[in-house]
Design a protein around this motif. Structure first.
Motif, PDB file in Angstrom:
ATOM      1  N   GLY A 164      36.914  53.023  50.791  1.00 44.51           N
ATOM      2  CA  GLY A 164      37.471  52.711  49.408  1.00 44.51           C
ATOM      3  C   GLY A 164      37.446  51.366  49.158  1.00 44.51           C
ATOM      4  O   GLY A 164      36.791  50.950  47.931  1.00 44.51           O
ATOM      5  N   VAL A 165      38.053  50.283  49.779  1.00 42.86           N
ATOM      6  CA  VAL A 165      37.894  48.940  49.270  1.00 42.86           C
ATOM      7  C   VAL A 165      36.240  48.346  49.185  1.00 42.86           C
ATOM      8  O   VAL A 165      36.118  47.558  48.473  1.00 42.86           O
ATOM      9  N   ALA A 166      35.461  48.958  50.136  1.00 43.98           N
ATOM     10  CA  ALA A 166      34.042  48.718  49.950  1.00 43.98           C
ATOM     11  C   ALA A 166      33.510  48.824  48.607  1.00 43.98           C
ATOM     12  O   ALA A 166      32.489  48.337  48.058  1.00 43.98           O
ATOM     13  N   ALA A 167      34.113  49.836  47.904  1.00 42.32           N
ATOM     14  CA  ALA A 167      33.754  50.202  46.633  1.00 42.32           C
ATOM     15  C   ALA A 167      34.263  49.363  45.624  1.00 42.32           C
ATOM     16  O   ALA A 167      33.901  49.450  44.358  1.00 42.32           O
ATOM     17  N   LEU A 168      35.167  48.404  45.870  1.00 46.49           N
ATOM     18  CA  LEU A 168      35.726  47.730  44.932  1.00 46.49           C
ATOM     19  C   LEU A 168      34.945  46.199  44.946  1.00 46.49           C
ATOM     20  O   LEU A 168      34.514  45.803  46.057  1.00 46.49           O
ATOM     21  N   SER A 169      34.803  45.696  43.940  1.00 47.92           N
ATOM     22  CA  SER A 169      33.954  44.358  43.812  1.00 47.92           C
ATOM     23  C   SER A 169      34.502  43.611  42.754  1.00 47.92           C
ATOM     24  O   SER A 169      34.853  44.024  41.805  1.00 47.92           O
ATOM     25  N   ASP A 170      34.262  42.196  42.836  1.00 44.57           N
ATOM     26  CA  ASP A 170      34.414  41.331  41.457  1.00 44.57           C
ATOM     27  C   ASP A 170      35.662  41.276  41.069  1.00 44.57           C
ATOM     28  O   ASP A 170      35.723  41.464  39.940  1.00 44.57           O
ATOM     29  N   LEU A 171      36.791  41.524  41.846  1.00 51.12           N
ATOM     30  CA  LEU A 171      37.950  41.416  41.405  1.00 51.12           C
ATOM     31  C   LEU A 171      38.785  40.225  41.076  1.00 51.12           C
ATOM     32  O   LEU A 171      38.369  39.246  41.854  1.00 51.12           O
ATOM     33  N   ASP A 172      39.565  40.401  39.920  1.00 52.32           N
ATOM     34  CA  ASP A 172      40.390  39.176  39.840  1.00 52.32           C
ATOM     35  C   ASP A 172      41.737  39.199  40.444  1.00 52.32           C
ATOM     36  O   ASP A 172      42.663  38.285  40.640  1.00 52.32           O
ATOM     37  N   ALA A 173      42.074  40.494  40.599  1.00 53.34           N
ATOM     38  CA  ALA A 173      43.445  40.649  41.249  1.00 53.34           C
ATOM     39  C   ALA A 173      43.457  42.316  41.562  1.00 53.34           C
ATOM     40  O   ALA A 173      42.682  43.132  41.085  1.00 53.34           O
TER      41      ALA A 173
ATOM     42  N   VAL B  33      38.220  39.681  46.099  1.00 50.16           N
ATOM     43  CA  VAL B  33      38.989  39.115  45.191  1.00 50.16           C
ATOM     44  C   VAL B  33      38.524  37.569  44.892  1.00 50.16           C
ATOM     45  O   VAL B  33      38.113  36.772  45.775  1.00 50.16           O
ATOM     46  N   ARG B  34      38.256  37.282  43.861  1.00 47.46           N
ATOM     47  CA  ARG B  34      37.514  35.872  43.360  1.00 47.46           C
ATOM     48  C   ARG B  34      38.574  34.880  43.467  1.00 47.46           C
ATOM     49  O   ARG B  34      39.872  35.061  43.360  1.00 47.46           O
ATOM     50  N   ASP B  35      38.123  33.645  44.027  1.00 52.17           N
ATOM     51  CA  ASP B  35      39.128  32.441  44.031  1.00 52.17           C
ATOM     52  C   ASP B  35      39.979  32.563  42.656  1.00 52.17           C
ATOM     53  O   ASP B  35      39.062  32.448  41.578  1.00 52.17           O
ATOM     54  N   GLY B  36      40.898  32.035  42.575  1.00 44.81           N
ATOM     55  CA  GLY B  36      41.906  31.932  41.445  1.00 44.81           C
ATOM     56  C   GLY B  36      42.673  33.359  41.172  1.00 44.81           C
ATOM     57  O   GLY B  36      43.444  33.329  40.449  1.00 44.81           O
ATOM     58  N   GLY B  37      42.384  34.214  42.122  1.00 49.37           N
ATOM     59  CA  GLY B  37      43.024  35.436  41.978  1.00 49.37           C
ATOM     60  C   GLY B  37      44.182  35.762  42.861  1.00 49.37           C
ATOM     61  O   GLY B  37      44.635  34.754  43.445  1.00 49.37           O
TER      62      GLY B  37
ATOM     63  N   VAL C 152      45.929  36.788  27.928  1.00 42.84           N
ATOM     64  CA  VAL C 152      45.829  35.760  29.315  1.00 42.84           C
ATOM     65  C   VAL C 152      45.048  36.789  30.184  1.00 42.84           C
ATOM     66  O   VAL C 152      43.971  36.303  30.797  1.00 42.84           O
ATOM     67  N   LEU C 153      45.222  38.134  30.256  1.00 44.15           N
ATOM     68  CA  LEU C 153      44.369  38.892  31.114  1.00 44.15           C
ATOM     69  C   LEU C 153      43.282  39.578  30.694  1.00 44.15           C
ATOM     70  O   LEU C 153      42.566  40.228  31.548  1.00 44.15           O
ATOM     71  N   LYS C 154      42.985  39.367  29.505  1.00 45.22           N
ATOM     72  CA  LYS C 154      41.775  39.784  28.899  1.00 45.22           C
ATOM     73  C   LYS C 154      40.562  39.566  29.643  1.00 45.22           C
ATOM     74  O   LYS C 154      39.996  38.587  29.861  1.00 45.22           O
ATOM     75  N   GLY C 155      39.699  40.876  29.916  1.00 43.39           N
ATOM     76  CA  GLY C 155      38.484  40.498  30.597  1.00 43.39           C
ATOM     77  C   GLY C 155      38.685  40.662  32.257  1.00 43.39           C
ATOM     78  O   GLY C 155      37.782  40.779  32.971  1.00 43.39           O
ATOM     79  N   ARG C 156      39.944  40.475  32.829  1.00 44.02           N
ATOM     80  CA  ARG C 156      40.230  40.443  34.076  1.00 44.02           C
ATOM     81  C   ARG C 156      39.918  41.612  34.733  1.00 44.02           C
ATOM     82  O   ARG C 156      40.455  42.658  34.423  1.00 44.02           O
ATOM     83  N   ARG C 157      39.290  41.815  35.878  1.00 47.15           N
ATOM     84  CA  ARG C 157      39.104  42.982  36.470  1.00 47.15           C
ATOM     85  C   ARG C 157      40.213  43.213  37.734  1.00 47.15           C
ATOM     86  O   ARG C 157      40.298  42.422  38.530  1.00 47.15           O
TER      87      ARG C 157
END
Length: 279
Positions: free
Chosen positions: A80-89, A132-136, A17-22
């Protein structure tokens, strides 16, 4: 999420279910954080470990990245948060406890507890919303029962965690009104057998509270990332106490909290004859 196979609806494997989720895990090198990182990697997630300091403790398993963020520092949070991107959660397995009479708390202890448990996670969530992407989901792992149960000798801790629980509920509603499909969850596991909590495990057991292995708590959190609940509690007894307390604090006192309070006083209360700090 369900998969159709030969005309039947079947539940997918937990490992897929979480496979590939960032997923970013704040507090990744703590007892629960490390267990959660291992569980998410086992399920195939791409885990970004967020630690307080650069470097930090080594973690088992391949990581998708590592970022240093100190929740006591607004500047560190911004950078630090600026270094995070394209998160699912994003998951916050962070926080500190101070267990003693309120009058024995120093001003520095109160300020630090509120910064780490409440202000820091709020500031980080504010920036993560656009990462965080929508659906996250953005999940805050909180306190005993529903996080709002007012246990004596946990006064400032309860205030900070109850504030975070209410914040999570409010921002989820705000995001929904803004057309964003992001849930900010508040998750409440049972006390876990970590190094930090180990001195208090016998006390929890004496109060009728189950104690969980870190791996069990990690599964509880990972399962919650799949279902995206607003609030989720671990343990039937904890849920029952929280439900009774929400309906009637007086009844909760009679059923359980007066007894628990006496046990907490025995563990954390001021010995007879000792005055409070500064008296």
């Amino acid at each position: 999420m369900r998969i159709k196979s030969r005309g039947l609806l079947v539940e997918p494997s937990r490992a897929t279910v979480l496979k590939g989720r960032r997923i970013a895990v704040f507090g990744a090198t703590g007892g629960l954080g490390a267990a959660l990182v291992a569980e998410l990697i086992r399920r195939g997630a791409a885990v970004v470990a967020v630690t307080r300091r650069p470097g930090g403790t080594l973690l088992d398993g391949p990581l998708a990245g590592k970022v240093a963020i100190d929740l006591e520092s607004p500047e560190s949070i911004e950078e630090g948060v600026a270094a995070l991107s394209d998160l699912d959660a994003a998951v916050f397995v962070t926080g500190i406890d101070v267990r003693k009479p309120l009058t024995d708390h120093s001003e520095d202890e109160i300020s630090r507890l509120l910064r780490i448990n409440l202000e820091g996670p709020i500031l980080a969530t504010r920036r993560l919303i656009d990462r965080v992407r929508d659906g996250g989901v953005i999940a805050h792992v909180g306190g005993f029962a529903d996080g709002r149960l007012a246990l004596p000798y946990y006064t400032v801790d309860v205030a900070s965690r109850a504030g975070l629980a209410a914040f999570s509920e409010a921002i989820t509603r705000e995001l929904r009104l803004e057309g964003r499909d992001i849930v900010v969850s508040y998750l409440c596991p049972e006390p876990a057998e970590t190094d930090a909590e180990r001195p208090y495990l016998d006390l929890w057991r004496s109060m009728g509270t189950s104690v969980a292995a870190p791996s069990m708590v990690a599964r509880f959190i990972a399962d919650s990332l799949e279902t995206r609940p607003g609030l989720r509690m671990m343990g039937g007894a904890s849920r029952l106490i929280a439900w009774i307390n929400a309906l009637s604090p007086g009844v909760a006192d009679m059923v359980a909290l007066n007894r628990m309070g006496r046990q907490l006083r025995g563990a954390f209360g001021r010995p007879a004859g000792r005055s409070s700090a500064g008296d």
